[in-house]
Design a protein around this motif. Structure first.
Motif, PDB file in Angstrom:
ATOM      1  N   UNK A 108       0.834  -1.200   0.000  1.00  0.00           N
ATOM      2  CA  UNK A 108       0.000   0.000   0.000  1.00  0.00           C
ATOM      3  C   UNK A 108       0.869   1.250   0.000  1.00  0.00           C
ATOM      4  N   UNK A 109       0.316   2.297  -0.583  1.00  0.00           N
ATOM      5  CA  UNK A 109       1.029   3.562  -0.604  1.00  0.00           C
ATOM      6  C   UNK A 109       0.053   4.691  -0.308  1.00  0.00           C
ATOM      7  N   UNK A 186      -5.054  -3.665  -8.431  1.00  0.00           N
ATOM      8  CA  UNK A 186      -4.601  -2.414  -7.839  1.00  0.00           C
ATOM      9  C   UNK A 186      -5.808  -1.508  -7.651  1.00  0.00           C
ATOM     10  N   UNK A 187      -6.053  -1.093  -6.409  1.00  0.00           N
ATOM     11  CA  UNK A 187      -7.263  -0.316  -6.124  1.00  0.00           C
ATOM     12  C   UNK A 187      -6.953   1.044  -5.518  1.00  0.00           C
ATOM     13  N   UNK A 188      -7.856   1.973  -5.786  1.00  0.00           N
ATOM     14  CA  UNK A 188      -7.767   3.326  -5.227  1.00  0.00           C
ATOM     15  C   UNK A 188      -8.896   3.516  -4.217  1.00  0.00           C
ATOM     16  N   UNK A 193      -4.782   6.939  -1.111  1.00  0.00           N
ATOM     17  CA  UNK A 193      -4.526   5.568  -0.641  1.00  0.00           C
ATOM     18  C   UNK A 193      -4.693   4.561  -1.787  1.00  0.00           C
ATOM     19  N   UNK A 194      -3.585   3.909  -2.157  1.00  0.00           N
ATOM     20  CA  UNK A 194      -3.553   2.923  -3.237  1.00  0.00           C
ATOM     21  C   UNK A 194      -3.111   1.573  -2.676  1.00  0.00           C
ATOM     22  N   UNK A 195      -3.780   0.509  -3.115  1.00  0.00           N
ATOM     23  CA  UNK A 195      -3.481  -0.808  -2.563  1.00  0.00           C
ATOM     24  C   UNK A 195      -3.353  -1.853  -3.667  1.00  0.00           C
TER      25      UNK A 195
END
Ligand code: 2AM
Length: 213
Positions: A108-109, A186-188, A193-195
Protein backbone atom coordinates in the motif's frame (compact mmCIF):
# COMPACT_ATOMS: atom_id res chain seq x y z
CA UNK A 1 16.25 -4.13 38.87
CA UNK A 2 17.67 -0.98 37.30
CA UNK A 3 20.08 -3.11 35.30
CA UNK A 4 17.18 -4.89 33.62
CA UNK A 5 15.45 -1.59 32.92
CA UNK A 6 18.39 -0.35 30.90
CA UNK A 7 18.19 -3.51 28.80
CA UNK A 8 14.87 -2.64 27.17
CA UNK A 9 15.33 -2.14 23.42
CA UNK A 10 13.97 0.47 21.03
CA UNK A 11 11.65 -2.20 19.67
CA UNK A 12 11.07 -5.91 19.09
CA UNK A 13 10.18 -7.30 15.69
CA UNK A 14 10.81 -9.71 12.84
CA UNK A 15 13.78 -8.82 10.65
CA UNK A 16 13.69 -10.03 7.06
CA UNK A 17 16.42 -12.49 6.15
CA UNK A 18 18.91 -11.13 3.71
CA UNK A 19 18.03 -11.94 0.11
CA UNK A 20 14.38 -11.31 0.87
CA UNK A 21 15.05 -7.70 1.80
CA UNK A 22 16.31 -7.09 -1.73
CA UNK A 23 13.48 -9.06 -3.33
CA UNK A 24 10.89 -7.06 -1.43
CA UNK A 25 12.58 -3.78 -2.36
CA UNK A 26 12.45 -4.76 -6.03
CA UNK A 27 8.78 -5.61 -5.70
CA UNK A 28 8.12 -2.22 -4.12
CA UNK A 29 10.06 -0.32 -6.79
CA UNK A 30 8.06 -2.12 -9.49
CA UNK A 31 4.85 -1.19 -7.69
CA UNK A 32 5.80 2.50 -7.57
CA UNK A 33 6.88 2.56 -11.22
CA UNK A 34 3.64 0.93 -12.25
CA UNK A 35 1.55 3.35 -10.22
CA UNK A 36 3.50 6.37 -11.45
CA UNK A 37 2.68 5.52 -15.05
CA UNK A 38 -1.08 5.11 -14.52
CA UNK A 39 -3.49 7.71 -15.86
CA UNK A 40 -5.72 7.20 -12.83
CA UNK A 41 -2.79 8.02 -10.57
CA UNK A 42 -1.90 11.15 -12.55
CA UNK A 43 -5.52 12.25 -12.39
CA UNK A 44 -5.37 12.15 -8.58
CA UNK A 45 -1.86 13.54 -8.28
CA UNK A 46 -2.97 16.43 -6.06
CA UNK A 47 -3.46 13.84 -3.27
CA UNK A 48 0.32 13.80 -3.23
CA UNK A 49 1.28 17.31 -4.29
CA UNK A 50 -1.43 19.39 -2.62
CA UNK A 51 -3.04 21.95 -4.86
CA UNK A 52 0.17 22.91 -6.61
CA UNK A 53 0.89 21.45 -10.01
CA UNK A 54 4.48 20.38 -10.36
CA UNK A 55 6.64 17.58 -11.62
CA UNK A 56 6.16 14.68 -9.32
CA UNK A 57 8.01 11.39 -9.12
CA UNK A 58 6.86 8.71 -6.71
CA UNK A 59 10.26 7.10 -6.43
CA UNK A 60 11.87 10.40 -5.44
CA UNK A 61 9.04 11.10 -3.02
CA UNK A 62 10.04 8.06 -0.98
CA UNK A 63 13.46 7.56 0.52
CA UNK A 64 15.09 4.21 0.60
CA UNK A 65 14.85 2.51 3.93
CA UNK A 66 17.29 -0.08 5.16
CA UNK A 67 16.72 -3.01 7.48
CA UNK A 68 13.23 -4.08 6.56
CA UNK A 69 11.30 -5.41 9.53
CA UNK A 70 7.88 -5.86 11.06
CA UNK A 71 7.71 -4.16 14.46
CA UNK A 72 5.82 -6.07 17.14
CA UNK A 73 6.38 -3.89 20.22
CA UNK A 74 7.78 -0.37 20.17
CA UNK A 75 9.48 -0.14 23.60
CA UNK A 76 11.29 3.19 23.28
CA UNK A 77 14.00 1.87 25.65
CA UNK A 78 11.35 1.29 28.31
CA UNK A 79 9.50 4.60 28.00
CA UNK A 80 6.56 3.09 26.08
CA UNK A 81 3.59 1.69 28.01
CA UNK A 82 3.79 -2.04 28.56
CA UNK A 83 7.39 -2.30 27.33
CA UNK A 84 8.67 -4.15 30.38
CA UNK A 85 5.69 -6.54 30.53
CA UNK A 86 6.15 -7.37 26.86
CA UNK A 87 9.89 -8.01 27.18
CA UNK A 88 9.24 -10.36 30.10
CA UNK A 89 6.66 -12.49 28.33
CA UNK A 90 7.70 -16.10 28.05
CA UNK A 91 6.81 -16.29 24.36
CA UNK A 92 8.93 -13.21 23.65
CA UNK A 93 11.97 -14.54 25.51
CA UNK A 94 11.72 -17.93 23.86
CA UNK A 95 11.29 -16.55 20.37
CA UNK A 96 14.34 -14.32 20.17
CA UNK A 97 16.58 -15.63 17.42
CA UNK A 98 13.85 -17.79 15.90
CA UNK A 99 13.02 -17.59 12.21
CA UNK A 100 9.48 -17.81 10.89
CA UNK A 101 7.87 -16.98 7.54
CA UNK A 102 6.05 -13.68 7.26
CA UNK A 103 3.17 -13.64 4.80
CA UNK A 104 2.96 -10.32 2.94
CA UNK A 105 -0.36 -10.11 1.14
CA UNK A 106 -0.59 -6.50 -0.04
CA UNK A 107 1.45 -3.40 -0.79
CA UNK A 108 0.00 0.00 0.00
CA UNK A 109 1.03 3.56 -0.60
CA UNK A 110 -0.23 6.89 0.73
CA UNK A 111 1.23 10.40 0.35
CA UNK A 112 3.06 9.64 3.60
CA UNK A 113 4.14 6.02 3.55
CA UNK A 114 4.88 2.93 1.49
CA UNK A 115 4.30 -0.38 3.24
CA UNK A 116 3.54 -4.07 3.00
CA UNK A 117 0.64 -5.62 4.92
CA UNK A 118 1.59 -8.67 6.97
CA UNK A 119 -0.88 -11.43 7.71
CA UNK A 120 0.25 -13.00 10.99
CA UNK A 121 -0.12 -16.70 11.76
CA UNK A 122 -1.64 -17.89 15.05
CA UNK A 123 1.86 -18.57 16.33
CA UNK A 124 3.12 -15.14 15.30
CA UNK A 125 0.10 -13.53 16.99
CA UNK A 126 1.47 -14.86 20.30
CA UNK A 127 4.15 -12.20 19.94
CA UNK A 128 1.72 -9.46 19.00
CA UNK A 129 1.15 -6.98 21.85
CA UNK A 130 -2.36 -6.62 23.28
CA UNK A 131 -2.24 -2.85 22.96
CA UNK A 132 -1.08 -2.55 19.35
CA UNK A 133 -4.49 -1.53 18.08
CA UNK A 134 -7.90 -0.67 19.49
CA UNK A 135 -10.61 -3.30 19.87
CA UNK A 136 -12.54 -2.22 16.79
CA UNK A 137 -10.19 -4.09 14.43
CA UNK A 138 -9.03 -7.72 14.44
CA UNK A 139 -5.83 -8.39 16.36
CA UNK A 140 -2.76 -8.09 14.18
CA UNK A 141 -4.44 -5.69 11.75
CA UNK A 142 -1.64 -3.22 12.15
CA UNK A 143 1.15 -5.66 11.27
CA UNK A 144 3.24 -4.27 8.43
CA UNK A 145 6.67 -3.65 7.02
CA UNK A 146 7.57 -0.04 6.38
CA UNK A 147 9.24 0.13 2.99
CA UNK A 148 9.66 3.87 2.95
CA UNK A 149 8.18 7.15 4.08
CA UNK A 150 8.14 10.68 2.73
CA UNK A 151 10.23 13.50 4.15
CA UNK A 152 9.04 14.85 7.49
CA UNK A 153 6.86 11.83 8.26
CA UNK A 154 7.07 10.18 11.70
CA UNK A 155 8.13 6.50 11.74
CA UNK A 156 4.87 5.53 13.47
CA UNK A 157 2.81 6.59 10.44
CA UNK A 158 2.85 3.41 8.32
CA UNK A 159 0.87 1.44 10.89
CA UNK A 160 -1.66 4.26 11.19
CA UNK A 161 -2.08 4.39 7.42
CA UNK A 162 -2.66 0.64 7.36
CA UNK A 163 -5.23 0.91 10.16
CA UNK A 164 -7.06 3.50 8.09
CA UNK A 165 -7.27 1.01 5.22
CA UNK A 166 -8.46 -1.74 7.57
CA UNK A 167 -11.20 0.53 8.92
CA UNK A 168 -12.36 1.45 5.42
CA UNK A 169 -12.51 -2.24 4.46
CA UNK A 170 -14.41 -3.10 7.66
CA UNK A 171 -16.93 -0.43 6.71
CA UNK A 172 -17.43 -2.31 3.47
CA UNK A 173 -15.42 -0.05 1.18
CA UNK A 174 -13.66 -2.03 -1.48
CA UNK A 175 -11.80 0.63 -3.33
CA UNK A 176 -12.01 1.12 -7.04
CA UNK A 177 -10.02 -1.45 -9.02
CA UNK A 178 -7.96 0.63 -11.41
CA UNK A 179 -5.84 -2.08 -12.91
CA UNK A 180 -5.45 -5.84 -12.96
CA UNK A 181 -1.71 -6.23 -12.87
CA UNK A 182 0.14 -9.53 -13.11
CA UNK A 183 0.58 -9.42 -9.35
CA UNK A 184 -3.07 -8.73 -8.53
CA UNK A 185 -5.70 -5.98 -8.49
CA UNK A 186 -4.60 -2.41 -7.84
CA UNK A 187 -7.26 -0.32 -6.12
CA UNK A 188 -7.77 3.33 -5.23
CA UNK A 189 -9.52 4.13 -1.95
CA UNK A 190 -9.43 7.91 -2.24
CA UNK A 191 -7.29 10.46 -0.36
CA UNK A 192 -4.11 9.11 -1.91
CA UNK A 193 -4.53 5.57 -0.64
CA UNK A 194 -3.55 2.92 -3.24
CA UNK A 195 -3.48 -0.81 -2.56
CA UNK A 196 -2.08 -3.72 -4.54
CA UNK A 197 -3.58 -6.97 -3.24
CA UNK A 198 -1.05 -9.70 -4.01
CA UNK A 199 -2.67 -12.73 -5.60
CA UNK A 200 0.36 -14.79 -4.58
CA UNK A 201 1.51 -13.65 -1.13
CA UNK A 202 5.18 -12.80 -0.77
CA UNK A 203 6.73 -15.16 1.77
CA UNK A 204 9.60 -13.70 3.73
CA UNK A 205 11.62 -15.66 6.29
CA UNK A 206 12.30 -13.33 9.19
CA UNK A 207 14.18 -13.51 12.47
CA UNK A 208 12.49 -12.35 15.68
CA UNK A 209 14.76 -10.10 17.69
CA UNK A 210 15.10 -6.92 19.70
CA UNK A 211 16.68 -3.81 18.19
CA UNK A 212 18.67 -1.26 20.16
CA UNK A 213 19.74 1.26 17.48
P1 2AM B 1 7.44 0.93 11.71
O1 2AM B 1 7.16 -0.28 12.51
O2 2AM B 1 6.26 1.38 10.92
O3 2AM B 1 8.61 0.76 10.80
C1 2AM B 1 11.69 2.42 15.29
O4 2AM B 1 11.23 3.72 15.17
C2 2AM B 1 10.66 1.44 14.82
O5 2AM B 1 9.54 1.43 15.69
C3 2AM B 1 10.12 1.72 13.45
O6 2AM B 1 10.13 0.50 12.79
C4 2AM B 1 8.75 2.32 13.66
O7 2AM B 1 7.75 2.14 12.71
C5 2AM B 1 8.36 1.77 15.00
N1 2AM B 1 7.66 2.79 15.78
C6 2AM B 1 8.08 4.04 16.06
N2 2AM B 1 7.21 4.67 16.87
C7 2AM B 1 6.20 3.81 17.11
C8 2AM B 1 5.00 3.86 17.88
N3 2AM B 1 4.65 4.96 18.58
N4 2AM B 1 4.21 2.76 17.88
C9 2AM B 1 4.53 1.68 17.20
N5 2AM B 1 5.65 1.56 16.46
C10 2AM B 1 6.48 2.60 16.41
Amino acid sequence: TSLEKTALPLFFGWFLCHPFQENLRSLAVGFLKNLDSLEAFKKNITDFTGSTERDFNLEQHFHDKNMLHCTTKFCDYGKADGAKEYAEKQAVKESCGRVSALVLDALFVTPRTLGARVSLSEEQLQLWPRDAEEDAVPRGSRAHITLSFAEGVEPVQTGLDLLELVRLQLQGQEGKVVRESGLGPLSYYGKGLWVLELREPFLAPACFSSFYG
